[in-house]
Design a protein around this motif. Sequence first.
Motif, PDB file in Angstrom:
ATOM      1  N   MET A   1       0.824  -1.201   0.000  1.00 28.48           N
ATOM      2  CA  MET A   1       0.000   0.000   0.000  1.00 28.48           C
ATOM      3  C   MET A   1       0.866   1.263   0.000  1.00 28.48           C
ATOM      4  O   MET A   1       0.632   2.212  -0.757  1.00 28.48           O
ATOM      5  CB  MET A   1      -0.925  -0.023   1.223  1.00 28.48           C
ATOM      6  N   LYS A   2       1.887   1.266   0.881  1.00 21.50           N
ATOM      7  CA  LYS A   2       2.786   2.411   0.956  1.00 21.50           C
ATOM      8  C   LYS A   2       3.554   2.592  -0.348  1.00 21.50           C
ATOM      9  O   LYS A   2       3.833   3.711  -0.776  1.00 21.50           O
ATOM     10  CB  LYS A   2       3.754   2.235   2.124  1.00 21.50           C
ATOM     11  N   GLY A   3       3.913   1.447  -0.963  1.00 24.18           N
ATOM     12  CA  GLY A   3       4.641   1.529  -2.227  1.00 24.18           C
ATOM     13  C   GLY A   3       3.796   2.184  -3.312  1.00 24.18           C
ATOM     14  O   GLY A   3       4.305   2.996  -4.097  1.00 24.18           O
ATOM     15  N   ASN A   4       2.513   1.858  -3.347  1.00 19.67           N
ATOM     16  CA  ASN A   4       1.626   2.471  -4.332  1.00 19.67           C
ATOM     17  C   ASN A   4       1.480   3.967  -4.088  1.00 19.67           C
ATOM     18  O   ASN A   4       1.418   4.769  -5.019  1.00 19.67           O
ATOM     19  CB  ASN A   4       0.248   1.801  -4.289  1.00 19.67           C
ATOM     20  N   ILE A   5       1.414   4.346  -2.811  1.00 21.80           N
ATOM     21  CA  ILE A   5       1.285   5.769  -2.474  1.00 21.80           C
ATOM     22  C   ILE A   5       2.529   6.526  -2.898  1.00 21.80           C
ATOM     23  O   ILE A   5       2.448   7.629  -3.455  1.00 21.80           O
ATOM     24  CB  ILE A   5       1.035   5.941  -0.957  1.00 21.80           C
ATOM     25  N   ARG A   6       3.710   5.915  -2.641  1.00 22.00           N
ATOM     26  CA  ARG A   6       4.966   6.562  -3.040  1.00 22.00           C
ATOM     27  C   ARG A   6       5.053   6.730  -4.550  1.00 22.00           C
ATOM     28  O   ARG A   6       5.496   7.766  -5.058  1.00 22.00           O
ATOM     29  CB  ARG A   6       6.147   5.743  -2.534  1.00 22.00           C
ATOM     30  N   LYS A   7       4.619   5.694  -5.280  1.00 21.68           N
ATOM     31  CA  LYS A   7       4.622   5.785  -6.735  1.00 21.68           C
ATOM     32  C   LYS A   7       3.683   6.895  -7.215  1.00 21.68           C
ATOM     33  O   LYS A   7       4.000   7.643  -8.137  1.00 21.68           O
ATOM     34  CB  LYS A   7       4.204   4.449  -7.349  1.00 21.68           C
ATOM     35  N   ALA A   8       2.523   6.975  -6.562  1.00 25.82           N
ATOM     36  CA  ALA A   8       1.566   8.020  -6.945  1.00 25.82           C
ATOM     37  C   ALA A   8       2.134   9.400  -6.667  1.00 25.82           C
ATOM     38  O   ALA A   8       1.982  10.328  -7.470  1.00 25.82           O
ATOM     39  CB  ALA A   8       0.249   7.819  -6.192  1.00 25.82           C
ATOM     40  N   VAL A   9       2.817   9.550  -5.504  1.00 26.38           N
ATOM     41  CA  VAL A   9       3.402  10.842  -5.146  1.00 26.38           C
ATOM     42  C   VAL A   9       4.500  11.218  -6.137  1.00 26.38           C
ATOM     43  O   VAL A   9       4.579  12.368  -6.591  1.00 26.38           O
ATOM     44  CB  VAL A   9       3.960  10.797  -3.712  1.00 26.38           C
ATOM     45  N   LYS A  10       5.355  10.229  -6.488  1.00 25.57           N
ATOM     46  CA  LYS A  10       6.418  10.502  -7.459  1.00 25.57           C
ATOM     47  C   LYS A  10       5.841  10.859  -8.824  1.00 25.57           C
ATOM     48  O   LYS A  10       6.348  11.742  -9.511  1.00 25.57           O
ATOM     49  CB  LYS A  10       7.337   9.283  -7.571  1.00 25.57           C
ATOM     50  N   SER A  11       4.771  10.161  -9.201  1.00 23.14           N
ATOM     51  CA  SER A  11       4.140  10.450 -10.486  1.00 23.14           C
ATOM     52  C   SER A  11       3.557  11.860 -10.499  1.00 23.14           C
ATOM     53  O   SER A  11       3.715  12.604 -11.475  1.00 23.14           O
ATOM     54  CB  SER A  11       3.038   9.425 -10.761  1.00 23.14           C
ATOM     55  N   ASP A  12       2.894  12.229  -9.400  1.00 22.44           N
ATOM     56  CA  ASP A  12       2.332  13.584  -9.308  1.00 22.44           C
ATOM     57  C   ASP A  12       3.430  14.631  -9.311  1.00 22.44           C
ATOM     58  O   ASP A  12       3.286  15.695  -9.924  1.00 22.44           O
ATOM     59  CB  ASP A  12       1.488  13.724  -8.037  1.00 22.44           C
ATOM     60  N   LEU A  13       4.528  14.336  -8.623  1.00 24.17           N
ATOM     61  CA  LEU A  13       5.647  15.288  -8.575  1.00 24.17           C
ATOM     62  C   LEU A  13       6.266  15.472  -9.951  1.00 24.17           C
ATOM     63  O   LEU A  13       6.561  16.608 -10.364  1.00 24.17           O
ATOM     64  CB  LEU A  13       6.703  14.799  -7.574  1.00 24.17           C
ATOM     65  N   ALA A  14       6.439  14.374 -10.684  1.00 21.10           N
ATOM     66  CA  ALA A  14       7.001  14.472 -12.037  1.00 21.10           C
ATOM     67  C   ALA A  14       6.082  15.269 -12.956  1.00 21.10           C
ATOM     68  O   ALA A  14       6.542  16.093 -13.753  1.00 21.10           O
ATOM     69  CB  ALA A  14       7.243  13.071 -12.592  1.00 21.10           C
ATOM     70  N   PHE A  15       4.773  15.022 -12.809  1.00 18.32           N
ATOM     71  CA  PHE A  15       3.821  15.760 -13.632  1.00 18.32           C
ATOM     72  C   PHE A  15       3.843  17.246 -13.294  1.00 18.32           C
ATOM     73  O   PHE A  15       3.794  18.104 -14.196  1.00 18.32           O
ATOM     74  CB  PHE A  15       2.412  15.209 -13.434  1.00 18.32           C
ATOM     75  N   ASP A  16       3.922  17.582 -11.996  1.00 15.62           N
ATOM     76  CA  ASP A  16       3.966  18.983 -11.581  1.00 15.62           C
ATOM     77  C   ASP A  16       5.215  19.673 -12.124  1.00 15.62           C
ATOM     78  O   ASP A  16       5.149  20.820 -12.595  1.00 15.62           O
ATOM     79  CB  ASP A  16       3.939  19.089 -10.050  1.00 15.62           C
ATOM     80  N   ILE A  17       6.345  18.977 -12.070  1.00 17.83           N
ATOM     81  CA  ILE A  17       7.590  19.556 -12.593  1.00 17.83           C
ATOM     82  C   ILE A  17       7.480  19.799 -14.092  1.00 17.83           C
ATOM     83  O   ILE A  17       7.855  20.861 -14.604  1.00 17.83           O
ATOM     84  CB  ILE A  17       8.786  18.637 -12.272  1.00 17.83           C
ATOM     85  N   PHE A  18       6.935  18.801 -14.799  1.00 17.40           N
ATOM     86  CA  PHE A  18       6.778  18.941 -16.257  1.00 17.40           C
ATOM     87  C   PHE A  18       5.819  20.078 -16.605  1.00 17.40           C
ATOM     88  O   PHE A  18       6.103  20.907 -17.478  1.00 17.40           O
ATOM     89  CB  PHE A  18       6.272  17.622 -16.847  1.00 17.40           C
ATOM     90  N   ALA A  19       4.666  20.109 -15.908  1.00 20.87           N
ATOM     91  CA  ALA A  19       3.656  21.132 -16.206  1.00 20.87           C
ATOM     92  C   ALA A  19       4.172  22.526 -15.892  1.00 20.87           C
ATOM     93  O   ALA A  19       3.995  23.465 -16.675  1.00 20.87           O
ATOM     94  CB  ALA A  19       2.371  20.843 -15.422  1.00 20.87           C
ATOM     95  N   ASN A  20       4.847  22.663 -14.739  1.00 22.07           N
ATOM     96  CA  ASN A  20       5.383  23.975 -14.362  1.00 22.07           C
ATOM     97  C   ASN A  20       6.499  24.410 -15.318  1.00 22.07           C
ATOM     98  O   ASN A  20       6.581  25.590 -15.693  1.00 22.07           O
ATOM     99  CB  ASN A  20       5.904  23.945 -12.931  1.00 22.07           C
ATOM    100  N   GLY A  21       7.347  23.470 -15.694  1.00 23.70           N
ATOM    101  CA  GLY A  21       8.416  23.806 -16.633  1.00 23.70           C
ATOM    102  C   GLY A  21       7.869  24.225 -17.984  1.00 23.70           C
ATOM    103  O   GLY A  21       8.333  25.209 -18.571  1.00 23.70           O
ATOM    104  N   LEU A  22       6.865  23.480 -18.471  1.00 27.78           N
ATOM    105  CA  LEU A  22       6.250  23.835 -19.749  1.00 27.78           C
ATOM    106  C   LEU A  22       5.567  25.192 -19.655  1.00 27.78           C
ATOM    107  O   LEU A  22       5.645  26.011 -20.584  1.00 27.78           O
ATOM    108  CB  LEU A  22       5.234  22.759 -20.149  1.00 27.78           C
ATOM    109  N   GLY A  23       4.915  25.450 -18.511  1.00 29.06           N
ATOM    110  CA  GLY A  23       4.265  26.748 -18.324  1.00 29.06           C
ATOM    111  C   GLY A  23       5.266  27.893 -18.323  1.00 29.06           C
ATOM    112  O   GLY A  23       5.011  28.952 -18.914  1.00 29.06           O
ATOM    113  N   ILE A  24       6.405  27.682 -17.689  1.00 30.00           N
ATOM    114  CA  ILE A  24       7.444  28.723 -17.658  1.00 30.00           C
ATOM    115  C   ILE A  24       7.978  29.001 -19.058  1.00 30.00           C
ATOM    116  O   ILE A  24       8.192  30.154 -19.443  1.00 30.00           O
ATOM    117  CB  ILE A  24       8.585  28.301 -16.710  1.00 30.00           C
TER     118      ILE A  24
END
Length: 297
Positions: A1-24
């Motif tokens: 369960m914790k592993g899935n949460i960590r994967k989800a958090v990493k996925s969200d973080l990668a998406f946020d970095i990509f979206a923010n970088g593209l926005g900049i």
Amino acid sequence: MKGNIRKAVKSDLAFDIFANGLGIIIVMVVLIPLIFVVAASFSDPDLVISGEVLLFPKGFTVDAYVKVFENKDIWRGFRNSCFYTVCGTAFSVILTVLAAYPLSRKNLRGRNLFMMAILFTMYFNGGMIPTYLQVKNLGLYNTIWALMIPAAISTYNLIVAKTFFENSIPGELYESAYLDGCGNIRMLTSIVLPLSKAIMAVLVLYYAVDIWNAYFDALIYIRNDALHPLQIILRNILLLGQTEQMGTNDVGMAEKIKMAEAIKYSAIIVSSLPMLIIYPFVQKYFVKGVMIGAVKG
């Protein structure tokens, strides 16, 4: 369960970095040319022509703005553009509302056929030459009406207004008004329009920006210099500045080129101010209006 949460958090973080970088990146692509135009408008035209001005003014001067306000052609074009924008926007919004309201009513017979005919114009039209001949045959050529009537209704804006009337005004409200003896005209003016401030603001902004920035119709249909909008005046200034590439040795022409370079950027800033001033007043309605249908099932 914790592993899935960590994967989800990493996925969200990668998406946020990509979206923010593209926005900049997008912001920089849009912002840098604007900063350059502002800097060039306050810079020495010789330094601008030589390419020494990038993001900050060099040889700071306001002479370009003085020349803009002294140029009678720019003032004439500015007045014409204000007239075309105010009258053209009012004309277009009225026609769009009068067309969108009946098309939004489910009891209108043949409304799907009407919508198909309207949508057809989004993909197919007569072309530039047939339209030009039609405008000339109707006696609109070289008149202010040539800039208002042919493009009075935007199909996209009509669809947006129709969608708003369908989704945002309850059918029960229409039924209640009919029971009280309210007709369609009274329904539109007393009930629909007061509840449609958001879409009205969107239509006003869309039409105003389109009309203010339009120059191609004026270039084709208007030959009288006294009727030219500001965008045609700016186009002429830009074309005059480009004649520098011809390498002329004429002193008089060189001075004209320098003057054109001096007022080119400042004129762009001055011509953009009206839209920049209007936007804050309609922003709250604009944001609501452009989200029409976004959360509808």
